[in-house]
Scaffold this motif. Structure first.
Motif, short mmCIF file in Angstrom:
data_model
loop_
_atom_site.label_atom_id
_atom_site.label_comp_id
_atom_site.label_asym_id
_atom_site.label_seq_id
_atom_site.Cartn_x
_atom_site.Cartn_y
_atom_site.Cartn_z
N GLU A 2 82.69 5.27 24.48
CA GLU A 2 83.54 4.90 23.36
C GLU A 2 82.71 4.30 22.22
O GLU A 2 82.88 4.65 21.05
CB GLU A 2 84.59 3.90 23.84
N ASN A 3 81.79 3.40 22.56
CA ASN A 3 80.92 2.79 21.55
C ASN A 3 80.06 3.83 20.84
O ASN A 3 79.91 3.80 19.61
CB ASN A 3 80.03 1.71 22.17
N TYR A 53 82.28 5.95 18.42
CA TYR A 53 82.66 5.24 17.19
C TYR A 53 81.45 4.91 16.32
O TYR A 53 81.53 4.97 15.09
CB TYR A 53 83.48 3.98 17.52
N ASN A 54 80.32 4.57 16.93
CA ASN A 54 79.10 4.32 16.15
C ASN A 54 78.66 5.59 15.43
O ASN A 54 78.22 5.54 14.27
CB ASN A 54 77.98 3.80 17.04
N VAL A 96 82.92 14.11 17.97
CA VAL A 96 83.35 12.72 18.12
C VAL A 96 84.86 12.67 18.31
O VAL A 96 85.37 11.96 19.19
CB VAL A 96 82.90 11.87 16.91
N ASP A 97 85.59 13.42 17.49
CA ASP A 97 87.05 13.45 17.63
C ASP A 97 87.47 13.96 19.00
O ASP A 97 88.40 13.43 19.61
CB ASP A 97 87.68 14.29 16.52
N ILE A 144 86.81 11.19 21.57
CA ILE A 144 87.78 10.11 21.49
C ILE A 144 89.13 10.56 22.06
O ILE A 144 89.78 9.82 22.80
CB ILE A 144 87.91 9.61 20.03
N ARG A 176 80.60 8.07 14.54
CA ARG A 176 81.58 8.30 13.46
C ARG A 176 81.23 7.43 12.26
O ARG A 176 81.22 7.90 11.11
CB ARG A 176 82.99 7.98 13.95
N ASN A 177 80.94 6.15 12.49
CA ASN A 177 80.59 5.25 11.39
C ASN A 177 79.28 5.66 10.72
O ASN A 177 79.13 5.55 9.51
CB ASN A 177 80.49 3.81 11.89
N GLU A 231 81.56 15.35 13.52
CA GLU A 231 82.94 14.84 13.41
C GLU A 231 83.85 15.45 14.46
O GLU A 231 84.63 14.74 15.11
CB GLU A 231 83.51 15.12 12.02
#
Length: 122
Positions: free
Chosen positions: A26-27, A30-31, A57-58, A61, A33-34, A54
């Motif tokens: 999860e980290n 999201y990292n 990552v999607d 998630i 993505r950021n 993208e």
């Protein structure tokens, strides 16, 4: 009481491994993505590479949301899959940026004398 604690120790350790694996995935997602939403990095990434990251990552998630009770192996496999896609793209971007920066740094140094000069004073 001690016997109960020892009985559940293995279960607790297994649960901790599962939570750690889930949190790592999860980290990372999201990292990543950021990272690709950061203007400095987004401007250096080709649009198709950014889109690949993208989407990956999607998907990761979404998979996490749908598989909260997955096993450690599944979380680790998903993490390797996501890293396998993202790491080469990010590494390529940094290598390209490094080459650009090295080229920029060499140009002023070879021009010879555009900067201030130091003179010896007694």
């Amino acid at each position: 009481m001690v016997q109960e604690a020892e009985k559940y120790k293995a279960e607790d350790e297994e649960h901790k491994k599962k939570v750690d694996a889930k949190n790592s995935l999860e980290n990372y997602a999201y990292n990543m993505r950021n990272t690709i939403q950061d203007e400095k990095i987004a401007s250096k990434l080709p649009a198709d590479d950014k889109k690949k990251i993208e989407e990956a990552v999607d998907q990761a998630i979404t998979w996490l949301d749908n598989n909260q009770l997955a096993e450690v192996d599944e979380f680790e496999d998903k993490m390797k899959e996501l890293e396998g896609l993202c790491n080469p793209i990010i590494a390529k971007m940094y290598q390209g940026a490094g080459a650009d920066m090295a080229g920029d740094d060499d140009a002023p140094a070879s021009s010879g004398g555009a900067g201030p000069k130091i003179e010896e004073v007694d």
